[in-house]
Design a protein around this motif. Structure first.
Motif, PDB file in Angstrom:
ATOM      1  N   ALA A 168      43.667 -17.701  48.949  1.00 34.75           N
ATOM      2  CA  ALA A 168      44.517 -18.893  48.921  1.00 34.75           C
ATOM      3  C   ALA A 168      45.982 -18.513  49.112  1.00 34.75           C
ATOM      4  N   TYR A 169      46.418 -17.447  48.462  1.00 37.81           N
ATOM      5  CA  TYR A 169      47.802 -16.995  48.594  1.00 37.81           C
ATOM      6  C   TYR A 169      48.040 -16.236  49.904  1.00 37.81           C
ATOM      7  N   GLY A 170      46.951 -15.889  50.624  1.00 35.84           N
ATOM      8  CA  GLY A 170      47.107 -15.086  51.829  1.00 35.84           C
ATOM      9  C   GLY A 170      47.517 -13.663  51.521  1.00 35.84           C
ATOM     10  N   ALA A 171      47.049 -13.136  50.375  1.00 37.81           N
ATOM     11  CA  ALA A 171      47.480 -11.819  49.905  1.00 37.81           C
ATOM     12  C   ALA A 171      46.478 -10.721  50.240  1.00 37.81           C
ATOM     13  N   GLN A 172      45.619 -10.956  51.243  1.00 34.33           N
ATOM     14  CA  GLN A 172      44.585  -9.969  51.551  1.00 34.33           C
ATOM     15  C   GLN A 172      45.187  -8.622  51.931  1.00 34.33           C
ATOM     16  N   GLU A 173      46.214  -8.636  52.783  1.00 40.89           N
ATOM     17  CA  GLU A 173      46.800  -7.376  53.247  1.00 40.89           C
ATOM     18  C   GLU A 173      47.474  -6.636  52.101  1.00 40.89           C
ATOM     19  N   LEU A 174      48.104  -7.375  51.204  1.00 41.11           N
ATOM     20  CA  LEU A 174      48.727  -6.766  50.031  1.00 41.11           C
ATOM     21  C   LEU A 174      47.691  -6.025  49.193  1.00 41.11           C
ATOM     22  N   PHE A 175      46.548  -6.650  49.002  1.00 40.77           N
ATOM     23  CA  PHE A 175      45.497  -6.029  48.198  1.00 40.77           C
ATOM     24  C   PHE A 175      44.840  -4.873  48.950  1.00 40.77           C
ATOM     25  N   ARG A 176      44.720  -4.991  50.267  1.00 38.99           N
ATOM     26  CA  ARG A 176      44.180  -3.872  51.045  1.00 38.99           C
ATOM     27  C   ARG A 176      45.065  -2.641  50.888  1.00 38.99           C
ATOM     28  N   LYS A 177      46.361  -2.828  51.012  1.00 40.51           N
ATOM     29  CA  LYS A 177      47.281  -1.692  50.905  1.00 40.51           C
ATOM     30  C   LYS A 177      47.228  -1.078  49.512  1.00 40.51           C
ATOM     31  N   GLU A 178      47.166  -1.923  48.494  1.00 40.90           N
ATOM     32  CA  GLU A 178      47.082  -1.400  47.134  1.00 40.90           C
ATOM     33  C   GLU A 178      45.780  -0.641  46.924  1.00 40.90           C
ATOM     34  N   SER A 179      44.692  -1.161  47.475  1.00 41.31           N
ATOM     35  CA  SER A 179      43.399  -0.480  47.373  1.00 41.31           C
ATOM     36  C   SER A 179      43.456   0.874  48.064  1.00 41.31           C
ATOM     37  N   MET A 180      44.037   0.929  49.265  1.00 39.05           N
ATOM     38  CA  MET A 180      44.136   2.193  49.982  1.00 39.05           C
ATOM     39  C   MET A 180      45.012   3.191  49.222  1.00 39.05           C
ATOM     40  N   LYS A 181      46.078   2.698  48.627  1.00 36.89           N
ATOM     41  CA  LYS A 181      46.959   3.573  47.845  1.00 36.89           C
ATOM     42  C   LYS A 181      46.200   4.196  46.678  1.00 36.89           C
ATOM     43  N   ARG A 182      45.402   3.394  45.996  1.00 32.81           N
ATOM     44  CA  ARG A 182      44.658   3.911  44.843  1.00 32.81           C
ATOM     45  C   ARG A 182      43.539   4.851  45.272  1.00 32.81           C
ATOM     46  N   ILE A 183      42.896   4.546  46.386  1.00 32.97           N
ATOM     47  CA  ILE A 183      41.844   5.444  46.888  1.00 32.97           C
ATOM     48  C   ILE A 183      42.443   6.782  47.281  1.00 32.97           C
ATOM     49  N   ASP A 184      43.622   6.766  47.909  1.00 39.85           N
ATOM     50  CA  ASP A 184      44.285   8.016  48.279  1.00 39.85           C
ATOM     51  C   ASP A 184      44.625   8.843  47.051  1.00 39.85           C
ATOM     52  N   ARG A 185      45.039   8.184  45.991  1.00 40.11           N
ATOM     53  CA  ARG A 185      45.323   8.915  44.745  1.00 40.11           C
ATOM     54  C   ARG A 185      44.049   9.545  44.190  1.00 40.11           C
ATOM     55  N   PHE A 186      42.966   8.815  44.263  1.00 37.21           N
ATOM     56  CA  PHE A 186      41.687   9.363  43.791  1.00 37.21           C
ATOM     57  C   PHE A 186      41.255  10.546  44.657  1.00 37.21           C
ATOM     58  N   THR A 187      41.415  10.419  45.971  1.00 34.18           N
ATOM     59  CA  THR A 187      41.060  11.512  46.875  1.00 34.18           C
ATOM     60  C   THR A 187      41.902  12.744  46.587  1.00 34.18           C
ATOM     61  N   TYR A 209      47.673 -21.228  44.506  1.00 31.35           N
ATOM     62  CA  TYR A 209      46.451 -21.750  43.879  1.00 31.35           C
ATOM     63  C   TYR A 209      46.339 -21.184  42.463  1.00 31.35           C
ATOM     64  N   ALA A 210      46.077 -22.053  41.515  1.00 29.95           N
ATOM     65  CA  ALA A 210      45.841 -21.642  40.130  1.00 29.95           C
ATOM     66  C   ALA A 210      44.425 -22.055  39.750  1.00 29.95           C
ATOM     67  N   ALA A 211      43.573 -21.072  39.490  1.00 32.97           N
ATOM     68  CA  ALA A 211      42.176 -21.357  39.172  1.00 32.97           C
ATOM     69  C   ALA A 211      42.052 -21.911  37.763  1.00 32.97           C
ATOM     70  N   GLN A 212      40.954 -22.642  37.539  1.00 35.62           N
ATOM     71  CA  GLN A 212      40.747 -23.252  36.214  1.00 35.62           C
ATOM     72  C   GLN A 212      40.619 -22.185  35.136  1.00 35.62           C
ATOM     73  N   GLU A 213      39.697 -21.262  35.340  1.00 38.21           N
ATOM     74  CA  GLU A 213      39.623 -20.145  34.393  1.00 38.21           C
ATOM     75  C   GLU A 213      40.467 -19.040  34.981  1.00 38.21           C
ATOM     76  N   SER A 214      41.557 -18.762  34.326  1.00 39.67           N
ATOM     77  CA  SER A 214      42.655 -18.000  34.909  1.00 39.67           C
ATOM     78  C   SER A 214      42.219 -16.624  35.383  1.00 39.67           C
ATOM     79  N   TRP A 215      42.809 -16.225  36.501  1.00 41.54           N
ATOM     80  CA  TRP A 215      42.559 -14.891  37.050  1.00 41.54           C
ATOM     81  C   TRP A 215      43.835 -14.075  36.962  1.00 41.54           C
ATOM     82  N   VAL A 216      43.750 -12.941  36.249  1.00 44.91           N
ATOM     83  CA  VAL A 216      44.898 -12.050  36.134  1.00 44.91           C
ATOM     84  C   VAL A 216      44.453 -10.640  36.458  1.00 44.91           C
ATOM     85  N   GLN A 217      45.427  -9.833  36.869  1.00 44.33           N
ATOM     86  CA  GLN A 217      45.145  -8.432  37.172  1.00 44.33           C
ATOM     87  C   GLN A 217      45.539  -7.565  35.987  1.00 44.33           C
ATOM     88  N   ASN A 218      45.039  -6.354  35.980  1.00 46.64           N
ATOM     89  CA  ASN A 218      45.368  -5.405  34.914  1.00 46.64           C
ATOM     90  C   ASN A 218      46.733  -4.775  35.200  1.00 46.64           C
TER      91      ASN A 218
END
Length: 1596
Positions: free
Chosen positions: A1217-1236, A806-815
């Motif tokens: 749309a991409y079914g990338a929820q688990e990918l983002f969950r893992k990345e979020s957990m990785k970053r939270i662990d670094r913060f902890t 899925y490509a949104a009209q107003e583009s969504w990109v990550q940092n």
């Protein structure tokens, strides 16, 4: 009483007790005395009872884990997990071949050689204890034969032998196989040995501290002390010093252990395990995050999720109780420990008062009636507070650890739940052509920089420079508003969710110490009253009544303070908004010469803010004074009652012990007033999180799961069908009363009343007018909208087996990097990747970046233009392996040439061939050649037609009209002169911005000098002398008060109580109190006034510095950094710097006064005092070095957590749309662990320094007590005074270190501000540079040999340009990219370095002040910058014109030609303009900029023409206004991007490489067959029309 008598008592008592004769006497007395208490004689049965209980528990455990019981449990249970767990607990599964020796494997299995050695030593100690007990039994049997010997003693010894036999068995078990067995044996063994050791301490060691008791087992002689020694080793030293074995939380997934998981108990208590980290940080310039200790496995997010989600996650929790109760159930063990620690802290808090009372009472009475030796109370003065400190540090250790875990849990919980919620649209435009996933976090909701609390942290984001209409950007149609308007639903949702994990999270963690309010305050108040009653009788209740009567005063003042604070914050917000808005449009301000007026405007808002800041400081002072005075008045009323009414005598023991308790009451008062609002705020924040989890509308699939229902049954669908049949879709489930946070929405409904089936493997177009619901149709397929079936045959089908992109009209990109954004978690295939790059027209764009595709795109994609973001988003979809591509108007942000490339190379290429593409588009003219199937939507949300494009156009006239306009714009855009490159370059390493300069080490003198001089004003020496003198006098009076109370008590010793004039002493004490009440506020207010003066001056200098800097400096400095200096750092200077400077002076002088007071009575203690200060300072220095490193890493680790969270929330629809929820969950957990990983040591370092400084202070106070009691002959009152001074001095060391640390951190803001005060500046205005009042009278412009460069050592961009323009002439300036057109305009305004002469209306512009010059020239840039506020404020920001003039300007600019009087949403002077004009189209912004130019009535107007980005009608209106509405004497310079704009000009200037190659009338230039203008016209596709325009212009 002799001074050395207590010392002699101490030495002689020890010698006599240990003499053989005395031991025999004590033994006889112990056995013969019938008066001993029963518990004293029978205490040896306690170990036997404990051993029996232990044996019973062990047998029960063995029985419960026997094979029959396991078999029975497995039969009763549905699963066999118990057996599996037991097996895993006692066995170690070895992978591969273990080549270690059998002994080495055995030792490693025990935890290593160190642990094995400790356990072996304990085993040997237990063997020795058993042997000694057997010896004792045998010797008691021999004695039993003698008459008069008790049988009971023998049974005692036999029971002890049984205890030691059990401990021997347990000791053997601790070195046996099986982790569970060893663990249980260790706990039982340690408990039994500790109980036995405690009994012997009670029976045989405690009596040595008393005058009347003797060791009960002294008859055993040396055997007794051997037993005590062995028990101390085995029961105390080994358990507390032996390292602990690491036991993984999950045996199947062991992690690298944290040092705290293997540290010994004593190491945990006093934080020895942090020593390696401390010294490593001290020796290295900076510690990286990877060098910090790893997280304990129980602190990892994955473990916390498993533990907490069953209680907190709405999809797992069984009840809907408040989150507070759920958190308590998640951390029951921690809550129990917190309660115990806080109780111990309160109980040991009375150690000092009790110790001082008993010690002074001993000195007063000469030891008469004393039960214990004075050294006991001296030891109590040391160990009591030390134990209290250890308990309190452990309380904070657990409280902060729970706070860190709660932070991780709630962040994960909100993130996971956000993946389930419905993202809703909120107006017609967003329902139609703007996808809900299109929005990104607005500036007002940005969290990365605003939440970083470290002034040294680096900004993670920059604001993109204005990018005009270029090869990768295409403006919207005139009837469309921008995709993301401020306050839109999606932006609002992103902001609210960011607030949950930032603002609300901070409030929740700030209330982590609510236990203090719940347990500590009431318990401490109760014990204090009890103690005071015991010391002062019922007069203590008078004091309590006084306190209760006065208690509402600070509460009332605090409530007023909060109101003042809210008003002050409103002013701060207004000033911050003004500064932010100014910095965002600072280029416009400089080009318009508005710097002085802008600085004045900001200065007025600043003054208003500081006026409220002064009020706030006054009320804060009042609250502090009331909190300080209430205990003193309470003490005064108590002493008055005790002496005057009760007619009792005061003594040193009563006064100084009660003073300490009154101080405890004062602390309780502070705690209560501080923590009540924090707790209330945390409750509200918890409720907000709870409401989000339980009251937010979910996607249909999740809503059905939560309610325990099945999804709405759908009809049988042929496998592989993509389509919808007989169904309606809405953005909200109206039957659900749990809306997503945000403003009300229009009730749009998408209706599919027939069978809509898209063609597999082909191109499908979705077309329709604006607001018809094209995006909604894609959202319906993706399951983002609420599905309402019309009947049993209804369905909505989107097969996901082979993937969906899925490509949104107003583009969504990550940092992330451009490559990471395109790959998006897919495997990297280089050949495939570069083919995607080529077909998506990204090759040229990547070549503009030094780092290519490794360039970071920045937060919200700020490195990229709109067209580049659109193509990156498209490339992500094309690169994916998905068979179905949903593309939402991806061509809208592209120019015609790029769009055609995408169409030919990508959509018709091999990468898309065979895939199913569903494309929403407005660019029907471009996309029509590839359309296999077209769905046309009507404005009512219904399908107008399905099939061919001709059928769609026939049924939809509005669509047909839009198609015609599109073709006109395509034709117009093809005649462009040049292209504009993106102007946000990246560095070669791909980083978005250069790393910000960070000062290393301590705050430098230049920064402190800036503050010191600013505070002192014109008389800094006098100011600081007054401050220091006032603080010194205040602290001397405080110390004098304490001494005077002791002196008053001394009078009762020296005189008859009847001769002591109580009224005299009370009046003197009251007078001292009054002087103190006056002196401190005067000093404080002087400091506040100075602080406000410094804040005003520093802010004024900073704003003036930034406004007066060069454009070159602004170009290389991110706006976010400037804004951070003007907001975050200024706020730190306003509050923290001012307060901490005062606190540091106060604390330093207070410590000096108290140390001086100690030295007066004990001169010898000047040396220990200095040693204590130096040692404390050294500890603090080491601590501060490590703390600064860890805090910087914590700030750096927090930004990625929040950045990833904000980016993910902004792209929820794309992620799902991409079914990338688990990918983002893992990345979020990785970053939270670094913060902890950074958060945990940050808090623990505080514990490390607190323990050491508390121990130092206790050692100083107790050693002083030893000296005063045993080696001097001074009075009890003076001893009490000295001890009071010493104890308070010792406690102040820690606070002095902390104040220094905080001043170091906040003082960094001074350095950051000073950096931006000392920057390069333009020439300052001078009286000689003010032009005559009549100037300029005309628009005549003459340029002579003008050269320009952007930096002193840079190349020339203009080369000796000379030309002359008469007043009123219209001159067009053309040239290809890089020819110097923009440089010429900047040179005319002296915005870059110039050489040569420019004469404007006869005056040399180099001799005119820059603000005067620029205020008489108006430039209209490609994308005009607008201020947030009303249209009136944009046209006339300084209120110089009335509405009639402004309306005339709007009419002349052509705004009213675009809108009717009755148009809904028509623009008026009162219309709100969003920041940057983001709620207006580019054409509307151009018209407003033209109106602003007309209002300014400048004689010279420069137009950086950007009408290629404007629709045809708006372009025609602007051009007509330029020709007809400007004055005849107004000179117009137009930088042309399209030849049609300037072919009717009076003259045309052609630039090339910074030189004028042609300058004449259009007709004359076109007659030159070899001319550049003629070449440009020949290349154009509209040659004849251009020639006709030139002839017409010449004829006129």
């Amino acid at each position: 009483m002799g001074a050395l008598r207590p010392l002699g008592d101490l030495v002689s008592s020890v010698q006599i007790v240990f003499s053989p004769d005395m031991l025999r006497v004590q033994s006889a007395e112990a056995h013969a005395s019938p008066k001993e208490p029963e518990i004293w004689r029978n205490s040896l049965y306690i170990p036997a009872g404990a051993a029996a209980l232990s044996a019973a528990l062990l047998l029960l455990h063995i029985a419960s884990h026997s094979e029959p019981v396991k078999f029975l449990r497995s039969k009763l249970s549905a699963s066999h997990t118990v057996s599996a767990d037991d097996a895993s607990a006692d066995t170690v599964v070895a992978s591969g071949v273990d080549e270690r020796s059998h002994i080495r494997r055995y030792v490693d299995d025990l935890g290593g050689p160190t642990i094995f050695t400790f356990r072996l030593a304990r085993l040997l100690s237990v063997v020795a204890l058993l042997a000694l007990s057997v010896v004792t039994v045998i010797s008691s049997g021999i004695r039993k034969a003698h008459p008069g010997t008790s049988n009971q003693s023998a049974w005692f010894n036999i029971s002890l032998c049984a205890v030691y036999v059990l401990t021997l068995l347990l000791s053997i078990a601790t070195v046996a196989r099986g982790q569970r067995t060893r663990s249980i044996a260790c706990r039982h063994l340690a408990t039994l040995l500790a109980v036995t050791w405690g009994v012997y301490m009670y029976r045989d060691v405690w009596p040595l501290a008393t005058y009347s008791l003797s060791p009960f087992d002294a008859s055993e002689g040396w055997v007794l002390w051997a037993k005590v020694t062995l028990l101390t080793i085995a029961g105390v030293i080994i358990p507390v010093t032996a390292p602990r074995q690491y036991i993984p939380l999950d045996p199947k997934d062991p992690q690298e252990p944290s040092p705290e998981q293997t540290a010994s108990i004593i190491s945990l208590i006093v934080y020895f395990w942090l020593d390696p980290l401390i010294w490593k940080a001290f020796k290295t310039p900076h510690l990286k995050l990877e060098e910090l200790p790893p997280n304990a496995d129980y602190d990892m997010v994955q473990s916390l999720i498993k533990k907490s989600y069953p209680r907190l996650d709405p999809f797992q929790a069984k009840t809907n109780r408040h989150m507070f109760w759920g958190l308590l159930r998640v951390f029951p063990k921690e809550c129990f420990i917190l309660t115990i620690m806080i109780v111990i802290k309160v109980l040991t808090g009375l150690a000092s008062p009790i110790g001082i009372r008993q010690l002074l009472a001993y000195m007063e009475t000469g030891g008469q009636g004393a039960i214990v030796y004075p050294w006991v109370w001296i030891a109590w003065l040391f160990f009591g507070p030390l134990i209290g400190s250890i308990a309190f540090q452990w309380y904070i250790f657990y409280a902060t650890r729970v706070a860190a875990r709660v932070q991780a849990i709630i962040t994960s919980l909100v993130f996971d739940h956000a993946l389930r919620i419905r993202v809703k649209a909120d107006d017609d435009k967003s329902v139609g052509s703007v996808g809900p996933s299109a929005s990104t976090t607005p500036d007002t909701a940005s969290v990365v920089e605003s939440t970083l609390d470290s002034p040294t942290s680096e900004e993670e984001t920059v604001r993109a420079s204005s990018v005009g209409a270029d090869s990768s950007g295409k403006a919207q149609k005139k009837d469309e508003k921008p995709a993301t308007a401020p306050g839109g639903e999606k932006s609002n949702l992103v902001g609210k969710l960011n607030n949950l994990v930032t603002v609300d999270m901070e409030k929740i963690t700030a209330a982590k110490d609510f236990w203090v309010l719940l347990i500590m305050a009431p318990l401490q108040i109760g014990l204090s009253i009890w103690f005071l009653y015991d010391v002062l009788g019922w007069s203590s209740f008078v004091g309590l009544a006084t306190m209760l009567a006065l208690f509402p005063i600070p509460g009332y003042i605090t409530s007023i303070t909060q109101k003042v604070q809210r008003e002050k914050m409103k002013r701060t917000d207004a000033r911050t908004q003004a500064v932010t808005e100014t910095m965002n449009v600072i280029r416009m301000i400089k080009l318009f010469g508005w710097e002085p007026r802008t600085a004045q405007q900001i200065g007025e808002k600043r003054q208003d803010e500081l006026d409220w800041q002064k009020k706030y400081q006054i009320y804060t002072l009042s609250a502090n004074i009331s909190n300080y005075m209430i205990p003193l008045l309470t003490m005064l009323s108590t002493f008055f009652t005790y002496t005057v009414i009760m007619k009792q005598e005061l003594s040193a023991s009563k006064i100084f012990s009660s003073m300490a308790v009154f101080e405890m009451l004062r602390e309780c008062l502070f705690v209560t007033t501080d923590f009540i609002p924090l707790t209330i705020q945390a409750k509200v924040s918890l409720e907000r999180v709870h409401d989000f989890l339980y009251k937010t509308e979910l996607l249909d699939s999740f809503a059905a799961i939560k309610e325990g229902e099945a999804l709405v049954p759908a009809a049988e669908v042929i496998p592989g069908v993509i389509g919808i049949r007989e169904a309606a879709f809405t953005w909200a489930n109206e039957s659900d009363r749990t809306p997503t946070p945000g403003p009300p929405r229009r009730k749009f409904t998408l209706r599919v009343e027939e069978d809509l089936v898209f063609e597999r493997g082909h191109f499908n177009l979705i077309v329709g007018p604006t607001g018809s619901g094209k995006t909604s149709l894609l959202m319906a397929l993706l399951g983002e909208m609420h599905y309402i079936p019309a009947g049993p045959s209804s369905y909505a089908s989107l097969p996901r087996e082979r993937g969906v992109a899925y490509a949104a009209q107003e583009s969504w990109v990550q940092n992330e990097t451009i490559r990471d954004n395109i790959i998006f978690g897919s495997p990297y295939d280089e050949e495939h990747y570069y083919k995607v790059i080529e077909q998506c027209a990204l090759q040229r764009d990547l070549s503009l970046f030094d780092a290519g595709d490794m360039t970071e795109v920045g937060e919200k994609g700020l490195t990229l233009s709109g067209g580049q973001k659109a193509r990156v988003t498209l490339a992500r979809a094309i690169y994916s392996s998905a068979e179905i591509l949903l593309l939402d108007d991806v061509l809208a942000a592209l120019d015609v040439h790029t769009a055609k490339w995408i169409l030919d190379k990508c959509f018709r290429g091999d990468l898309v061939r065979g895939r199913t593409v569903i494309l929403v588009t407005h660019n029907v003219a471009i996309a029509s050649p590839i359309a296999d199937f077209v769905v046309s939507l009507g404005t009512d949300g219904r399908i107008a037609s399905m099939g061919s494009l001709d059928l769609a156009l026939a049924k939809n006239k509005k669509l047909s009209k839009e198609l015609q306009e599109e073709k006109e714009e395509i034709n117009k855009a093809e005649h462009g002169v040049d292209e504009v490159k993106p102007d946000v370059p990246a560095r070669k390493d791909g980083k978005l911005i250069v790393e910000e300069e960070v000062e290393v080490g301590h705050v430098g003198w230049p920064a402190m000098k800036l503050y010191v001089k600013s505070v002192g004003g014109s008389h800094p020496v006098l100011f600081w002398t007054w401050i220091a003198g006032g603080i010194l006098a205040t602290n001397c009076i405080i110390a004098g008060q304490i001494w005077f109370l002791g002196y008053w008590a001394q009078q009762y010793e020296e005189h008859d109580p009847q001769d002591v004039h109580v009224a005299y002493y009370l009046s003197i004490y009251s007078a001292m109190l009054l002087v103190l009440t006056a002196m401190f506020p005067l000093t404080w207010m002087t400091s506040v006034i100075g602080g406000l003066r410094a804040s005003r001056k520093i802010h004024r200098d900073l704003v003036a510095s930034v406004l007066g800097t060069t454009l070159r400096w602004l170009d290389k400095t991110p706006v976010s950094r400037i804004i951070a200096r003007c907001t975050q750092d200024i706020d730190t200077i306003d509050s923290k710097v001012q307060n901490f400077v005062f606190y540091l002076i106060n604390q330093t002088l207070d410590m000096g006064v108290r140390l001086f007071a100690v030295v007066i009575f004990s001169p010898i203690f000047s040396i220990p005092g200095v040693i204590i200060v130096v040692t404390g300072g050294a500890c603090g220095r080491v601590y501060m070095k490590a703390q600064l490193c860890v805090k910087r890493e914590m700030s750096n680790a927090k930004a990625p957590v929040l950045g990833h969270f904000g980016a993910a929330i902004g792209g929820l629809t794309s992620i799902r749309a991409y079914g990338a929820q688990e990918l983002f969950r893992k990345e979020s957990m990785k970053r939270i662990d670094r913060f902890t990983r950074a958060t945990v040591p940050f808090w623990n370092l505080n514990r490390w320094v607190c323990i050491r400084l508390d121990a130092l202070g206790g050692l100083f106070a107790s050693s002083l007590a030893v000296y005063l009691v045993y080696f001097t002959n001074i009075r009890a009152s003076n001893i009490g005074f000295s001890l009071n001074m010493a104890v308070s001095f010792a406690q102040m060391i820690l606070w002095w270190i902390r104040i220094m640390n905080e001043l170091e951190l906040s003082g960094n803001s001074l350095e950051r501000v000073l950096q931006y005060i000392n920057i390069e500046h333009e020439s300052e205005p001078t009286p000689d540079g003010v032009p005559p009042a009549y100037w300029p009278a005309s628009g005549e412009l003459r340029v002579e040999k003008l050269s320009a460069r952007y930096s002193p050592d840079g190349p020339r961009v203009l080369h000796e340009v000379s030309f002359e323009v008469k007043s009123g002439e219209r001159v067009g300036i053309v040239g290809r990219t890089g020819s110097g057109k923009s440089s010429l305009t900047l040179s005319l305004l002296h915005c870059i370095i110039t050489e040569g002469k420019v004469y404007y209306d006869g005056l040399d512009t180099s001799s005119i002040n820059l603000d005067s010059l620029r205020s008489h020239i108006t430039i209209i840039p490609q994308v005009p910058e607008l201020l947030a506020g009303t249209l009136r404020q944009n046209l006339d920001p300084f209120d110089q014109h009335d509405d009639a003039v402004l309306n005339d300007a709007l009419r002349a600019a052509g705004l009213f030609s675009l809108q009717g009087q009755d148009d809904e949403g028509r623009i008026t002077l009162d219309s709100e303009i969003a920041s940057g004009g983001s709620n207006l189209s580019v054409g509307q912004r151009q018209i407003l900029a033209l109106a602003r130019a007309i209002v300014r009535q400048s004689k010279l107007l420069i137009l950086d023409e950007a009408t290629s980005a404007i629709d045809y009608a708006t372009d025609a209106i602007i051009q007509r206004s330029l020709r007809t509405e400007l004055g005849k004497d107004v000179t117009l310079l137009t930088i042309a991007h399209r030849l049609q704009t300037i072919m009717d000009a009076d003259k045309i200037m052609v630039l090339d490489a910074g030189r004028i190659v042609e300058f004449d009338t259009p007709r004359a230039l076109l007659e030159n067959p070899d001319g550049m203008l003629r070449a440009l016209v020949e290349e154009s596709g509209d040659k004849e029309a251009l020639l006709n325009m030139a002839r017409g212009a010449s004829a006129s």
